[in-house]
Design a protein around this motif. Structure first.
Motif, PDB file in Angstrom:
ATOM      1  N   GLY A  58     -11.519  -2.973 -16.103  1.00  0.00           N
ATOM      2  CA  GLY A  58     -10.566  -3.837 -16.349  1.00  0.00           C
ATOM      3  C   GLY A  58      -9.864  -4.863 -15.480  1.00  0.00           C
ATOM      4  N   ALA A  59      -9.643  -5.861 -16.437  1.00  0.00           N
ATOM      5  CA  ALA A  59      -9.031  -7.466 -15.430  1.00  0.00           C
ATOM      6  C   ALA A  59      -7.892  -6.674 -14.371  1.00  0.00           C
ATOM      7  N   ARG A  60      -7.337  -5.992 -14.457  1.00  0.00           N
ATOM      8  CA  ARG A  60      -6.422  -5.121 -12.989  1.00  0.00           C
ATOM      9  C   ARG A  60      -7.285  -4.842 -12.093  1.00  0.00           C
ATOM     10  N   ALA A  61      -8.273  -3.920 -12.411  1.00  0.00           N
ATOM     11  CA  ALA A  61      -8.619  -3.688 -11.192  1.00  0.00           C
ATOM     12  C   ALA A  61     -10.138  -4.838 -10.224  1.00  0.00           C
ATOM     13  N   GLY A  62     -10.602  -5.604 -11.501  1.00  0.00           N
ATOM     14  CA  GLY A  62     -11.017  -7.071 -10.959  1.00  0.00           C
ATOM     15  C   GLY A  62     -10.190  -7.304  -9.750  1.00  0.00           C
ATOM     16  N   ALA A  63      -8.822  -7.011  -9.935  1.00  0.00           N
ATOM     17  CA  ALA A  63      -8.091  -8.097  -9.317  1.00  0.00           C
ATOM     18  C   ALA A  63      -7.563  -7.524  -8.210  1.00  0.00           C
ATOM     19  N   VAL A  64      -8.505  -5.708  -7.755  1.00  0.00           N
ATOM     20  CA  VAL A  64      -8.091  -5.509  -7.207  1.00  0.00           C
ATOM     21  C   VAL A  64      -9.047  -5.559  -6.185  1.00  0.00           C
ATOM     22  N   GLY A  65     -10.601  -5.627  -6.829  1.00  0.00           N
ATOM     23  CA  GLY A  65     -11.740  -5.930  -6.444  1.00  0.00           C
ATOM     24  C   GLY A  65     -11.073  -7.253  -5.295  1.00  0.00           C
ATOM     25  N   SER A  66     -10.473  -8.306  -6.184  1.00  0.00           N
ATOM     26  CA  SER A  66     -10.134 -10.384  -5.460  1.00  0.00           C
ATOM     27  C   SER A  66      -9.422  -9.638  -4.130  1.00  0.00           C
ATOM     28  N   ALA A  67      -8.641  -8.965  -4.465  1.00  0.00           N
ATOM     29  CA  ALA A  67      -7.216  -8.673  -2.896  1.00  0.00           C
ATOM     30  C   ALA A  67      -8.384  -7.877  -2.174  1.00  0.00           C
ATOM     31  N   ALA A  68      -9.273  -7.182  -2.260  1.00  0.00           N
ATOM     32  CA  ALA A  68      -9.913  -6.516  -0.927  1.00  0.00           C
ATOM     33  C   ALA A  68     -10.744  -7.591  -0.327  1.00  0.00           C
ATOM     34  N   MET A  69     -11.194  -8.494  -1.166  1.00  0.00           N
ATOM     35  CA  MET A  69     -11.993  -9.323  -1.005  1.00  0.00           C
ATOM     36  C   MET A  69     -11.645 -10.543   0.406  1.00  0.00           C
ATOM     37  N   LEU A  70     -10.303 -10.989  -0.174  1.00  0.00           N
ATOM     38  CA  LEU A  70      -9.871 -12.131   0.152  1.00  0.00           C
ATOM     39  C   LEU A  70      -9.326 -11.337   1.717  1.00  0.00           C
ATOM     40  N   ILE A  71      -9.224 -10.276   2.193  1.00  0.00           N
ATOM     41  CA  ILE A  71      -8.529  -9.224   3.003  1.00  0.00           C
ATOM     42  C   ILE A  71     -10.512  -9.272   3.998  1.00  0.00           C
ATOM     43  N   MET A  72     -11.057  -9.153   3.539  1.00  0.00           N
ATOM     44  CA  MET A  72     -11.906  -9.490   4.185  1.00  0.00           C
ATOM     45  C   MET A  72     -12.920 -10.360   5.069  1.00  0.00           C
ATOM     46  N   ILE A  73     -12.723 -11.433   4.150  1.00  0.00           N
ATOM     47  CA  ILE A  73     -13.162 -13.617   4.188  1.00  0.00           C
ATOM     48  C   ILE A  73     -11.641 -13.324   5.186  1.00  0.00           C
ATOM     49  N   LEU A  74     -10.475 -13.055   4.863  1.00  0.00           N
ATOM     50  CA  LEU A  74      -9.757 -13.685   6.282  1.00  0.00           C
ATOM     51  C   LEU A  74      -9.933 -13.717   7.153  1.00  0.00           C
ATOM     52  N   MET A  75     -10.644 -12.592   7.275  1.00  0.00           N
ATOM     53  CA  MET A  75      -9.690 -11.428   8.693  1.00  0.00           C
ATOM     54  C   MET A  75     -11.505 -11.552   9.285  1.00  0.00           C
ATOM     55  N   MET A  76     -12.603 -12.225   8.750  1.00  0.00           N
ATOM     56  CA  MET A  76     -13.853 -12.594   9.640  1.00  0.00           C
ATOM     57  C   MET A  76     -13.914 -13.625  10.886  1.00  0.00           C
ATOM     58  N   ASP A  77     -13.298 -14.285  11.015  1.00  0.00           N
ATOM     59  CA  ASP A  77     -12.806 -15.492  12.137  1.00  0.00           C
ATOM     60  C   ASP A  77     -11.620 -14.733  12.789  1.00  0.00           C
ATOM     61  N   GLN A  78     -10.613 -13.616  12.829  1.00  0.00           N
ATOM     62  CA  GLN A  78      -9.802 -13.262  13.888  1.00  0.00           C
ATOM     63  C   GLN A  78     -10.750 -12.557  14.687  1.00  0.00           C
ATOM     64  N   PRO A  79      -9.353 -13.120  16.103  1.00  0.00           N
ATOM     65  CA  PRO A  79     -10.141 -12.880  16.959  1.00  0.00           C
ATOM     66  C   PRO A  79      -9.702 -11.514  18.133  1.00  0.00           C
ATOM     67  N   LEU A  80      -9.940 -10.166  17.135  1.00  0.00           N
ATOM     68  CA  LEU A  80      -8.997  -9.129  17.778  1.00  0.00           C
ATOM     69  C   LEU A  80     -10.232  -7.916  18.611  1.00  0.00           C
ATOM     70  N   SER A  81      -9.615  -7.487  18.969  1.00  0.00           N
ATOM     71  CA  SER A  81     -10.073  -6.767  19.473  1.00  0.00           C
ATOM     72  C   SER A  81      -9.566  -5.161  18.862  1.00  0.00           C
ATOM     73  N   PRO A  82     -10.430  -4.099  19.302  1.00  0.00           N
ATOM     74  CA  PRO A  82     -10.928  -2.801  19.051  1.00  0.00           C
ATOM     75  C   PRO A  82      -9.353  -2.355  18.566  1.00  0.00           C
ATOM     76  N   ARG A  83      -8.025  -2.149  19.428  1.00  0.00           N
ATOM     77  CA  ARG A  83      -7.192  -2.149  19.736  1.00  0.00           C
ATOM     78  C   ARG A  83      -5.950  -2.800  18.379  1.00  0.00           C
TER      79      ARG A  83
END
Length: 715
Positions: A111-136
């Protein structure tokens, strides 16, 4: 109050604007607080978490919203941890993009709500791609994102506790507004010079909107135990008012006549213009009632009364035979009766503003509310069943994974910039299951980005005061988040300058940023459109047979309800209203699919004219069934003569034939009712009886026409 003013008030008191204000506050508060504490990046990360959870906070029952946000928090935490470490290696990051894009798009099977959950998770993944983060720092980032999500969850639940009825009131107000617009479109059929083909097209399009609004109210009211089980107060009033608005909508859809014949017979008398004026006045008053419900304010004490105008119309109709001897006005009397019925239903809706009205208990206890809302299957079996090349969701998920991976590769190899993740983001949110939706969304994205970019540059060149820039940015944020679910092009148009101002306030050059955003958007849109056309494409013409079968099945069930009434059987209220709801939903789904089909390339459309005729004929059939059902229900129960039941029998047989042609299994087809055993009425056949016979014959004719046009569509 003119229409533009009323629509503005609907927006300002609406759920979308309330959501826009809430999201803006929740995003700004942690960013400003941590900016004050000297921890700007931490504040932005918390705001990002809050923003992602807001994507899943779709209107609906509180327990569904809460469950969706909690699942989203868990997914965000997992994605943040995985992405934080996978980004250290391009191959691992590419594999994550492929796998997570596929998995989170598969969420749409729930359903739409579960699809929105998937979209939010993908958004986090995309926005973190270029984050210069150390393991800590990955662990800290994941904790801050999750904390931001918890902040939004708590704020949203607190607002709901303070205003538990406002979402339902807003949804009901928007539903009444949509029905008022539908009624206003019906008035056009009585104006001289109206193009009936265009009028039907507009009416069918509005039918889609009405169905969406009605379903939204059902989900909020009938899945909220507190509202359904209340015996007094606001909750009971909301349930009652919605039941009455659906009955009102039935009376509106029942006002079908042969409009060409009406104009030919009565056009010169001026009576049809008078009918149109009354309908428009009723629509305007209904819109005002909807606004009062929507804004949670009282309706004027003098209420709504069109009885004098209806009596005047009756006098004019009664006087026509005197001016034109031999003119049969029976059909005009039927129009008048329907107008009076609609007026009574509007008066019943007004009882919403009097919670002590005794009619509540009488009108709503007969319905089994749980049967009017669909249950979302959340079992693992549903997901496993869709892991098949035959599943549309599977094909779209696989396409999403492959195309997001392509966007990631293009961004890494060919695009120079600090925000190349915008390419993957554009693809993820522009690529839709059907090509028509993908094309429409991409056009909106490009237009919104170009227009918004010009506005943003203009603001930054003309407004140099940072406080003024910040104030404008806040206004743009509210607007962008308010329109994100209702008007995507406006949302992008407002979001682009908001982002430019934000980055400018952070000390980044807006000119290079705008160039990069335009380039990345263009690349992402081009990839999305090409993939929608070339990679596992889904064309609406391939899906239409399913929607056509559903609408014929629904009309057949609706007609069987009428046949039972004509046979003298007492009407089962819940069964009748379930059949009516099925007609509304299936008709709206077919109309929406047809609208999507005509926006696809001409080479992919098949028999569009015939499909349009099929849509209109089924609308006409449903309207006539509703008209006759209302008339038969109002009359004294009695078995009709066999010659009156025979057209219904033949209509059912014709619809069953159409259903079989559209792929319905033979064992699922209904038995055609026999007419033997019904005894003729001893009453003399009067004018009303003759009209009933003619209308039943018309239903038979329309049903046979549907069977013929089905052959043409399938050819």
């Amino acid at each position: 109050m003119n229409l533009d003013s009323r629509r503005l008030q609907y927006f300002l008191f609406g759920q979308n604007f309330a959501d826009g204000v809430r999201i803006t506050l929740v995003v700004l508060v942690p960013a400003l607080l941590f900016l004050y504490l000297g921890q700007t990046q931490a504040g932005i990360t918390i705001s990002l978490g809050a923003l992602c959870v807001s994507v899943t906070d779709l209107p609906g029952p509180l327990r569904h919203r809460r469950a969706g946000m909690l699942v989203c928090l868990a997914c965000m935490l997992v994605v943040a941890l995985v992405t934080g470490f996978a980004r250290l290696n391009h191959v691992l990051m590419g594999a994550e993009v492929l796998v997570f894009s596929f998995i989170f798009t598969m969420f749409t099977v729930y359903g739409a709500r579960a699809g929105a959950v998937g979209s939010a998770a993908m958004l986090i993944m995309i926005l973190m791609m270029d984050q210069p983060l150390s393991p800590r720092q990955v662990l800290e980032y994941a904790a801050l994102v999750t904390g931001g999500g918890l902040w939004y969850l708590g704020f949203s639940l607190a607002v709901n506790r303070l205003q538990p009825y406002r979402p339902a009131q807003r949804a009901l107000g928007e539903c009444i507004h949509a029905i008022a617009e539908f009624l206003r479109l019906k008035a056009a059929f009585y104006h001289s010079g109206t193009d009936l083909t265009t009028a039907y097209r507009n009416l069918v399009a509005q039918q889609v909107v009405v169905n969406e609004k009605q379903d939204a109210v059902r989900q909020i009211l009938f899945k909220s135990r507190q509202l359904v089980e209340e015996t007094t107060g606001t909750g009971r009033a909301l349930v009652f008012a919605f039941v009455e608005t659906v009955d009102l909508y039935e009376h509106i859809t029942a006002t079908y006549y042969d409009y060409a014949a009406l104009h030919a017979r009565f056009g010169r008398t001026g009576i049809l213009q008078e009918v149109a004026g009354l309908i428009e006045q009723m629509a305007s008053e209904l819109d005002s009632i909807g606004l009062a419900v929507h804004a949670n304010r009282r309706y004027p004490a003098d209420g709504f009364d069109l009885v004098p105008q209806l009596d005047q119309l009756k006098a004019h109709i009664d006087g026509l035979p005197e001016r034109e001897p031999g003119l049969n006005t029976l059909v005009l009397k039927k129009v008048l009766v329907n107008l009076r019925n609609m007026h009574q239903e509007v008066q019943a809706v007004l009882a919403y503003f009097n919670p002590q009205a005794p009619i509540y208990q009488q009108s709503t206890d007969q319905l089994e509310y749980s049967r009017f809302v669909s249950r979302q299957d959340l079992s693992l079996r549903l997901l496993l069943d869709n892991l098949s090349p035959h599943s549309a969701v599977f094909k779209h998920s696989l396409r999403m994974g492959l195309v997001c991976l392509l966007g990631f590769v293009v961004a890494r190899l060919f695009v120079v910039g600090n925000h190349s993740y915008w390419i993957v983001m554009t693809i993820a949110f522009m690529l839709k299951p059907g090509f028509s939706l993908t094309k429409e969304r991409n056009v909106q994205r490009i237009l919104g980005t170009l227009g918004g970019g010009l506005v943003g540059v203009g603001i930054l060149l003309l407004v140099h005061n940072t406080h003024a820039q910040f104030a404008l940015m806040v206004l743009l944020m509210v607007g962008a988040y308010s329109f994100q679910r209702s008007n995507y092009v406006v949302s992008v148009f407002l979001m682009t300058p908001y982002i430019l101002i934000l980055f400018s306030l952070m000390g980044l050059g807006f000119r290079s940023l705008l160039q990069e955003r335009l380039l990345d958007t263009a690349i992402g849109c081009a990839i999305a459109v090409a993939a929608g056309y070339l990679l596992f494409p889904t064309w609406e013409s391939d899906q239409l047979h399913t929607f056509m079968r559903d609408v014929v099945r629904a009309n057949l069930r609706y007609l069987q309800q009428l046949a039972d009434n004509l046979a003298g059987h007492p009407r089962q209220l819940t069964e009748y209203k379930l059949a009516r709801k099925e007609v509304y939903v299936s008709s709206a789904n077919l109309a929406a699919a047809f609208q999507r089909m005509i926006s696809e390339p001409k080479s992919k459309r098949r028999n569009s004219e015939e499909v349009h005729q099929f849509v209109v004929l089924n609308h006409i059939l449903a309207s006539n069934i509703a008209t006759l059902t209302a008339a038969v229900t109002a009359a004294r129960p009695a078995a009709r003569r066999p010659e009156q039941l025979r057209p219904v029998q033949q209509a059912i047989a014709a619809l069953a034939t159409s259903l079989h042609k559209l792929g319905e299994e033979s064992e699922n087809l209904p038995a055609v009712p026999a007419v033997a055993g019904h005894h003729p009425s001893t009453e003399a056949a009067g004018e009303d009886d003759q009209q009933l016979t003619e209308q039943l014959a018309f239903i038979r004719t329309v049903s046979h026409d549907i069977s013929k046009i089905t052959d043409a569509v399938l050819a």
